[in-house]
Design a protein around this motif. Structure first.
Motif, short mmCIF file in Angstrom:
data_model
loop_
_atom_site.label_atom_id
_atom_site.label_comp_id
_atom_site.label_asym_id
_atom_site.label_seq_id
_atom_site.Cartn_x
_atom_site.Cartn_y
_atom_site.Cartn_z
N TYR A 26 2.80 -52.86 79.84
CA TYR A 26 3.75 -53.47 78.90
C TYR A 26 3.49 -53.00 77.47
O TYR A 26 4.41 -52.63 76.75
N ARG A 27 2.22 -53.00 77.07
CA ARG A 27 1.86 -52.60 75.70
C ARG A 27 2.25 -51.15 75.44
O ARG A 27 2.83 -50.83 74.39
N ASN A 28 1.96 -50.27 76.38
CA ASN A 28 2.24 -48.85 76.17
C ASN A 28 3.73 -48.57 76.08
O ASN A 28 4.18 -47.77 75.25
N TRP A 47 12.45 -54.64 84.84
CA TRP A 47 11.23 -54.48 85.64
C TRP A 47 10.80 -53.02 85.76
O TRP A 47 9.64 -52.66 85.53
N HIS A 48 11.72 -52.14 86.15
CA HIS A 48 11.33 -50.75 86.44
C HIS A 48 10.90 -50.00 85.19
O HIS A 48 10.20 -48.99 85.26
N GLU A 49 11.31 -50.51 84.00
CA GLU A 49 10.90 -49.85 82.76
C GLU A 49 9.41 -50.05 82.48
O GLU A 49 8.78 -49.21 81.83
N PHE A 50 8.86 -51.15 82.97
CA PHE A 50 7.47 -51.49 82.68
C PHE A 50 6.52 -51.20 83.84
O PHE A 50 5.34 -50.94 83.61
N ASP A 51 7.01 -51.29 85.06
CA ASP A 51 6.15 -51.04 86.22
C ASP A 51 6.00 -49.53 86.40
O ASP A 51 6.57 -48.92 87.30
N MET A 52 5.19 -48.95 85.55
CA MET A 52 5.11 -47.49 85.46
C MET A 52 4.54 -46.85 86.73
O MET A 52 4.96 -45.76 87.13
N ASN A 53 3.59 -47.53 87.36
CA ASN A 53 2.99 -46.94 88.58
C ASN A 53 3.65 -47.45 89.86
O ASN A 53 3.22 -47.14 90.96
N ASP A 103 13.53 -39.68 75.65
CA ASP A 103 12.85 -40.19 74.46
C ASP A 103 13.73 -41.20 73.72
O ASP A 103 13.25 -42.21 73.22
N LEU A 104 15.04 -40.89 73.66
CA LEU A 104 15.96 -41.80 73.01
C LEU A 104 16.04 -43.13 73.74
O LEU A 104 16.11 -44.19 73.14
N ILE A 105 16.02 -43.06 75.08
CA ILE A 105 16.06 -44.29 75.88
C ILE A 105 14.84 -45.14 75.61
O ILE A 105 14.93 -46.35 75.43
N ILE A 106 13.65 -44.49 75.57
CA ILE A 106 12.41 -45.23 75.30
C ILE A 106 12.46 -45.86 73.91
O ILE A 106 12.06 -47.01 73.72
#
Length: 323
Positions: free
Chosen positions: A137-139, A121-127, A5-8
């Motif tokens: 990206y928004r989420n 990249w890997h932070e946003f490419d959730m699937n 959670d802290l990382i996010i």
């Protein structure tokens, strides 16, 4: 709170800053903010082939990577340079043109941009489908912030999201709201892409144009760069910027900058060092003067391209997808 959670949260705070401060870094009141985008230099070395080819090596490889090949023998350099030539020859016709060489040099010149995209990249490419949708990206960027109508940190997240969505749609060439890596790079670094430059100008004008009249007047121009600290006298550079605005920025002398004048200011037409270097390398290596290079012509001049320091592909050969 969990570590994840802290990382996010840290990531979101970083992206808030990115959204607000894309064009310039925050500075102290007496320090100058710079919104002008310049091409990164190819090398900090002097370009003097009579003394050394260090500048050419940096331009061809990227300065940091060029440092890692001092230990390579000429034979190793030639072998690895030959492998690089195969990658530069995009159309696989057996020749390296000036245009292909320019593209290669520009890629090395802007490696920091591609590295930045890879790191995020890997932070946003959730699937993990190799694409990033606007929803992803928004989420990741905004998430629960949008549920709070009155955040206590002073950010207007809904307004920021609207601005991000506009830029995302501009970067998304096919309009499917799903970004390829190249489109996502254009989204994060719009100043690097010709088709994104209008959005850079638009966002800059929105930031500076406090009275929302569609122009940047002198006081708005100075106010964006400098904030008076009490009754302190203006630094000399502020006076110089006032003169710059009147003499050079406001080309039609109407007391304000329009869209085109703002574009000329923040996105100047710099001398194309990559093009000049590509032309230089072709001229020095093109033995039969047909305007393009074979692998043999390049390897014969390995000392010009890489010397016995080879290239960033000493490392890249281990991870073949470096470029």
């Amino acid at each position: 709170m969990k570590e994840t959670d802290l990382i996010i949260m840290d990531l979101r705070q970083f992206l808030m800053c990115l959204s607000l401060c894309t064009a310039f870094a925050l500075s102290k009141p007496t320090e100058k903010k710079d919104r002008v985008h310049h091409e990164p230099q190819l090398s900090d070395k002097v370009h003097n082939d009579a003394q050394s080819f260090d500048y050419d090596h940096d331009a061809f490889l990227g300065a940091e990577e060029a440092k890692t090949f001092d230990q390579l023998t000429p034979e190793e350099s030639k072998e690895r340079l030959g492998m690089i030539v195969d990658k530069i020859d995009v159309d696989k016709d057996g020749f390296v043109t000036e245009g292909e060489l320019k593209s290669w040099i520009k890629h090395a010149q802007k490696k920091y941009v591609y590295d930045n995209v890879e790191n995020q990249w890997h932070e946003f490419d959730m699937n993990q489908d190799g694409l990033i949708s606007w929803d992803e990206y928004r989420n990741v960027t905004y998430g629960t912030y949008l549920d709070d109508p009155d955040p206590d940190d002073g950010f207007n997240y809904k307004q920021m999201m609207v601005r991000d969505e506009r830029r995302f749609k501009m970067a998304d060439k096919d309009g499917d709201l799903i970004a390829t890596k190249e489109e996502f790079t254009a989204f994060l670094h719009p100043e690097e892409y010709d088709y994104m430059k209008d959005i850079v100008v638009q966002e800059t004008m929105e930031d500076i144009d406090k009275n929302a009249d569609g122009f940047i007047d002198l006081e708005e121009y100075i106010g964006d760069m400098y904030s008076h600290d009490g009754n302190a006298d203006e630094p000399e550079w502020v006076k110089t910027e006032r003169e710059q605005f009147v003499e050079f920025r406001d080309k039609n002398r109407d007391g304000k900058m329009d869209k085109e004048e703002t574009k000329d200011w923040i996105l100047p037409s710099d001398y194309d060092h990559a093009e000049a270097e590509a032309r230089h390398l072709v001229y020095e290596s093109d033995q039969n003067k047909d305007g393009k290079l074979t692998k043999e012509e390049i390897v014969d001049k390995y000392d010009l391209f890489v010397g016995s320091q080879a290239t960033d592909f000493g490392e890249a050969l281990v991870r073949h997808d470096e470029f």
